[in-house]
Design a protein around this motif. Structure first.
Motif, PDB file in Angstrom:
ATOM      1  N   TYR A   1      49.406  47.734  36.262  1.00 25.96           N
ATOM      2  CA  TYR A   1      48.523  47.726  37.124  1.00 25.96           C
ATOM      3  C   TYR A   1      49.183  47.026  38.164  1.00 25.96           C
ATOM      4  CZ  TYR A   1      44.581  47.307  33.669  1.00 25.96           C
ATOM      5  OH  TYR A   1      43.496  47.909  32.759  1.00 25.96           O
ATOM      6  N   GLN A   2      48.482  46.983  39.396  1.00 27.01           N
ATOM      7  CA  GLN A   2      48.806  46.783  40.777  1.00 27.01           C
ATOM      8  C   GLN A   2      47.701  46.112  41.518  1.00 27.01           C
ATOM      9  OE1 GLN A   2      50.247  48.973  44.206  1.00 27.01           O
ATOM     10  NE2 GLN A   2      50.714  47.487  45.312  1.00 27.01           N
ATOM     11  N   ASN A   3      47.478  44.689  41.518  1.00 30.50           N
ATOM     12  CA  ASN A   3      46.474  44.351  42.408  1.00 30.50           C
ATOM     13  C   ASN A   3      45.230  44.438  41.979  1.00 30.50           C
ATOM     14  OD1 ASN A   3      48.300  43.256  44.707  1.00 30.50           O
ATOM     15  ND2 ASN A   3      47.736  45.397  45.953  1.00 30.50           N
ATOM     16  N   ALA A   4      45.572  44.171  40.319  1.00 29.76           N
ATOM     17  CA  ALA A   4      44.105  44.299  39.199  1.00 29.76           C
ATOM     18  C   ALA A   4      44.220  43.684  38.597  1.00 29.76           C
ATOM     19  CB  ALA A   4      43.406  45.917  39.493  1.00 29.76           C
ATOM     20  N   SER A   5      42.650  43.520  37.702  1.00 29.11           N
ATOM     21  CA  SER A   5      42.124  43.081  36.120  1.00 29.11           C
ATOM     22  C   SER A   5      43.373  43.707  35.423  1.00 29.11           C
ATOM     23  CB  SER A   5      41.262  42.361  36.616  1.00 29.11           C
ATOM     24  OG  SER A   5      41.132  41.335  35.071  1.00 29.11           O
ATOM     25  N   THR A   6      44.268  42.926  33.917  1.00 30.34           N
ATOM     26  CA  THR A   6      44.546  43.090  32.898  1.00 30.34           C
ATOM     27  C   THR A   6      42.661  44.198  31.957  1.00 30.34           C
ATOM     28  OG1 THR A   6      44.381  41.793  31.500  1.00 30.34           O
ATOM     29  CG2 THR A   6      46.615  42.520  32.355  1.00 30.34           C
ATOM     30  N   ARG A   7      41.558  43.564  33.196  1.00 34.95           N
ATOM     31  CA  ARG A   7      40.383  43.703  31.584  1.00 34.95           C
ATOM     32  C   ARG A   7      40.286  44.870  31.455  1.00 34.95           C
ATOM     33  NH1 ARG A   7      37.487  42.520  29.217  1.00 34.95           N
ATOM     34  NH2 ARG A   7      35.524  42.094  29.951  1.00 34.95           N
ATOM     35  N   PHE A   8      40.492  45.434  32.352  1.00 29.80           N
ATOM     36  CA  PHE A   8      39.836  47.098  32.835  1.00 29.80           C
ATOM     37  C   PHE A   8      40.780  47.736  31.824  1.00 29.80           C
ATOM     38  CE2 PHE A   8      39.041  45.657  37.518  1.00 29.80           C
ATOM     39  CZ  PHE A   8      37.894  46.043  37.827  1.00 29.80           C
TER      40      PHE A   8
ATOM     41  N   THR B   1      56.690  49.732  47.409  1.00 32.74           N
ATOM     42  CA  THR B   1      58.080  50.119  46.423  1.00 32.74           C
ATOM     43  C   THR B   1      58.673  48.964  45.147  1.00 32.74           C
ATOM     44  OG1 THR B   1      58.347  50.703  48.662  1.00 32.74           O
ATOM     45  CG2 THR B   1      60.571  50.240  46.391  1.00 32.74           C
ATOM     46  N   GLU B   2      57.679  47.758  45.246  1.00 33.78           N
ATOM     47  CA  GLU B   2      58.142  46.669  44.830  1.00 33.78           C
ATOM     48  C   GLU B   2      56.835  47.438  43.190  1.00 33.78           C
ATOM     49  OE1 GLU B   2      58.305  41.708  43.446  1.00 33.78           O
ATOM     50  OE2 GLU B   2      56.950  43.188  45.215  1.00 33.78           O
ATOM     51  N   ALA B   3      55.846  47.566  43.334  1.00 36.75           N
ATOM     52  CA  ALA B   3      54.626  47.702  42.291  1.00 36.75           C
ATOM     53  C   ALA B   3      55.471  49.165  41.535  1.00 36.75           C
ATOM     54  CB  ALA B   3      53.823  47.920  43.276  1.00 36.75           C
ATOM     55  N   LYS B   4      55.541  49.793  42.285  1.00 36.39           N
ATOM     56  CA  LYS B   4      56.910  51.068  42.315  1.00 36.39           C
ATOM     57  C   LYS B   4      56.999  50.958  40.496  1.00 36.39           C
ATOM     58  CE  LYS B   4      57.830  55.883  42.881  1.00 36.39           C
ATOM     59  NZ  LYS B   4      58.682  56.206  42.115  1.00 36.39           N
ATOM     60  N   LEU B   5      58.554  50.571  41.220  1.00 32.88           N
ATOM     61  CA  LEU B   5      59.520  50.359  40.333  1.00 32.88           C
ATOM     62  C   LEU B   5      59.275  48.945  38.876  1.00 32.88           C
ATOM     63  CD1 LEU B   5      61.820  49.895  39.220  1.00 32.88           C
ATOM     64  CD2 LEU B   5      62.609  47.975  41.405  1.00 32.88           C
ATOM     65  N   PHE B   6      58.150  48.052  39.377  1.00 29.55           N
ATOM     66  CA  PHE B   6      57.575  47.655  38.057  1.00 29.55           C
ATOM     67  C   PHE B   6      56.509  48.456  37.291  1.00 29.55           C
ATOM     68  CE2 PHE B   6      53.785  44.560  36.403  1.00 29.55           C
ATOM     69  CZ  PHE B   6      54.576  43.271  35.688  1.00 29.55           C
ATOM     70  N   MET B   7      55.500  49.261  37.935  1.00 29.22           N
ATOM     71  CA  MET B   7      55.104  49.764  36.665  1.00 29.22           C
ATOM     72  C   MET B   7      55.427  51.019  35.887  1.00 29.22           C
ATOM     73  SD  MET B   7      51.489  49.698  39.872  1.00 29.22           S
ATOM     74  CE  MET B   7      50.408  50.553  38.354  1.00 29.22           C
ATOM     75  N   GLU B   8      56.469  51.568  36.725  1.00 26.33           N
ATOM     76  CA  GLU B   8      57.556  52.287  35.776  1.00 26.33           C
ATOM     77  C   GLU B   8      58.205  51.606  35.412  1.00 26.33           C
ATOM     78  OE1 GLU B   8      59.325  54.013  38.796  1.00 26.33           O
ATOM     79  OE2 GLU B   8      57.549  55.470  39.580  1.00 26.33           O
TER      80      GLU B   8
ATOM     81  N   SER C   1      48.958  45.495  28.197  1.00 24.27           N
ATOM     82  CA  SER C   1      48.583  45.125  29.617  1.00 24.27           C
ATOM     83  C   SER C   1      49.585  44.670  30.465  1.00 24.27           C
ATOM     84  CB  SER C   1      47.333  45.526  30.750  1.00 24.27           C
ATOM     85  OG  SER C   1      45.996  45.881  29.263  1.00 24.27           O
ATOM     86  N   ALA C   2      50.115  45.382  31.743  1.00 17.47           N
ATOM     87  CA  ALA C   2      50.496  44.427  32.480  1.00 17.47           C
ATOM     88  C   ALA C   2      50.416  44.440  33.820  1.00 17.47           C
ATOM     89  CB  ALA C   2      51.767  44.140  32.038  1.00 17.47           C
ATOM     90  N   SER C   3      50.273  43.497  34.915  1.00 12.67           N
ATOM     91  CA  SER C   3      49.596  43.850  36.309  1.00 12.67           C
ATOM     92  C   SER C   3      50.807  42.838  36.970  1.00 12.67           C
ATOM     93  CB  SER C   3      48.642  42.906  36.661  1.00 12.67           C
ATOM     94  OG  SER C   3      47.796  43.045  37.463  1.00 12.67           O
ATOM     95  N   ILE C   4      50.986  43.711  38.566  1.00 12.82           N
ATOM     96  CA  ILE C   4      51.963  42.861  39.824  1.00 12.82           C
ATOM     97  C   ILE C   4      50.428  42.747  40.641  1.00 12.82           C
ATOM     98  CG2 ILE C   4      52.420  45.239  40.688  1.00 12.82           C
ATOM     99  CD1 ILE C   4      55.311  43.114  41.137  1.00 12.82           C
ATOM    100  N   ILE C   5      50.669  41.709  41.241  1.00 16.51           N
ATOM    101  CA  ILE C   5      50.199  41.405  42.866  1.00 16.51           C
ATOM    102  C   ILE C   5      51.432  41.348  43.275  1.00 16.51           C
ATOM    103  CG2 ILE C   5      48.199  39.474  43.763  1.00 16.51           C
ATOM    104  CD1 ILE C   5      48.157  40.518  40.605  1.00 16.51           C
ATOM    105  N   THR C   6      50.761  42.612  44.563  1.00 16.36           N
ATOM    106  CA  THR C   6      51.854  42.586  45.281  1.00 16.36           C
ATOM    107  C   THR C   6      51.888  43.153  46.438  1.00 16.36           C
ATOM    108  OG1 THR C   6      54.298  43.365  46.076  1.00 16.36           O
ATOM    109  CG2 THR C   6      53.580  44.391  44.598  1.00 16.36           C
TER     110      THR C   6
END
Length: 398
Positions: free
Chosen positions: A347-354, A332-339, A323-328
């Motif tokens: 994740y975007q703006n959420a805990s990896t605990r999910f 557009t930045e989140a989409k690049l990170f997640m892909e 799991s990895a999460s970006i806080i932003t």
């Protein structure tokens, strides 16, 4: 033993098991106290996984009741086709056959993972660790009672009370057919199973999860997410181990000082890389290899990166694929990170605990796979199946 159990039979056993776990709560917890006293656990993460309390009992009961309410994963049509010669061809989900679950510490696996495998129409072989033997035997006894209450052979759930050498021999030369093995535990257990098994293995790998705080991050969200991911449950594979901070985050130095204060107040040891040397209440990492480690402890590593591309590269080099999460606030930045990040859950703006089967709506999980075949991430009821082709003809030849 029957070759297959109907869905009504499987559900009846699961509901009987839920009832028995509720009735025998005291017996399970007493057996667990024997394990804790005998094993004298000093490791915090192992103790958390080994201990059975009221909350874990309720979780076992809930998982069994939810499983019984879910649709049958076996016999679901995935594809159909009518050949030009009249052959009617379809593909349907099918049980694996016999599933072995080999695991450490966690008696709740005996209920929850065993329940998922059973609901999927499989015979279950359970091999727990010596540290949880009394707890596991108490729970397996309930499985046998639940099966017998419904006039079903108790061999559908079997416990293998083997030591390490006996387990190794069994894996190399099974005395019965095994179709799939799922190890639940640390890297040493997983390596042991992969080295010795002679059938397919689904790897439930290490965590070593990352949070990247972008220059466009909401700082309060970042504080809340990092603290939750790190300290809510240190023994979980979805807990946080590494934090990367964008060097262009406004007043990142002040953000870091406040974050370190929050972590330290929760007894978390904070280590930093050379880019942050000199901060108060931190230690310098001993070497770069620590970026690969999953801690399962009150420990965290923080480092600086120049941008999201650098964060992605570092995460892909060191993370466990979990799991990895970006806080932003920048979608557009989140989409690049997640892909771009190579992990089972992003994740975007959420805990990896999910990252958890129940939290993802799967009704629990058998494991969280960091492999890419045949299923990645939480493996729920609908994933613990293989498939089978059905072809109906009328004398066609090729």
């Amino acid at each position: 033993m029957n070759t297959i159990l109907s869905i009504s039979q499987r559900n009846a056993v699961l509901l009987s098991m839920a009832k028995l776990v509720a009735q025998e709560t005291e017996a399970i917890m007493n057996a667990n106290k024997e394990d804790i006293a005998t094993f004298a656990v000093n490791d915090l993460a192992m103790f958390d996984r080994l201990k059975v309390d009221e909350d874990k009992i309720q979780g076992m009961i809930l998982s069994l009741e939810q499983l019984a309410s879910l649709e049958d994963p076996v016999g679901q049509e995935r594809f159909n086709f009518t050949h030009e010669n009249g052959l009617k061809i379809s593909n349907k989900t099918a049980s694996f056959g016999t599933v072995m679950i080999i695991y450490e510490s966690r008696p709740d696996v005996t209920v929850e993972a065993g329940g998922i495998a059973f609901k999927s129409g499989n015979k279950i072989l359970l091999k727990g660790g010596k540290e949880s033997l009394n707890s596991n035997l108490a729970i397996v006894n309930l499985w046998h009672r639940a099966l017998e209450e419904n006039e079903i052979d108790k061999n559908w759930v079997e416990y293998l009370n083997y030591n390490r050498n006996e387990t190794q021999v069994f894996l190399k030369n099974p005395t019965q057919k095994i179709d799939l093995i799922i190890p639940r535990g640390g890297e040493k257990l997983i390596a042991f199973v992969k080295e010795n098994a002679t059938c397919p293995v689904i790897v439930s790998g290490r965590g070593n999860n990352f949070v990247y705080v972008s220059k466009e991050a909401d700082k309060q969200k970042a504080f809340d997410i990092i603290m939750n991911a790190k300290v809510a449950k240190i023994s979980a594979c979805n807990a946080l181990d590494k934090v990367l901070i964008d060097s262009e985050l406004p007043n990142y130095h002040g953000f870091l000082e406040e974050l370190i204060t929050k972590l330290s107040s929760s007894n978390v040891t904070v280590l930093v890389d050379a880019s942050l040397e000199g901060l108060a209440n931190v230690n310098l990492i001993p070497n770069e290899e620590i970026w690969f480690e999953e801690f399962l402890d009150y420990k965290i590593v923080i480092g600086l990166v120049d941008n999201s591309e650098a964060a992605i590269a570092k995460i892909n080099k060191y993370c466990g694929g979990h799991s990895a999460s970006i806080i932003t606030s920048d979608d557009t930045e989140a989409k690049l990170f997640m892909e771009s990040v190579d992990a089972a859950a992003v994740y975007q703006n959420a805990s990896t605990r999910f990252t958890d089967g129940f939290q993802f709506g799967l009704g629990g999980e058998l494991a969280i796979s960091t492999d890419k075949l045949h299923q990645r991430g939480p493996i729920g009821l609908q994933h613990l199946v293989t498939n089978k082709w059905y072809i109906f003809g009328d004398g066609q030849i090729r």
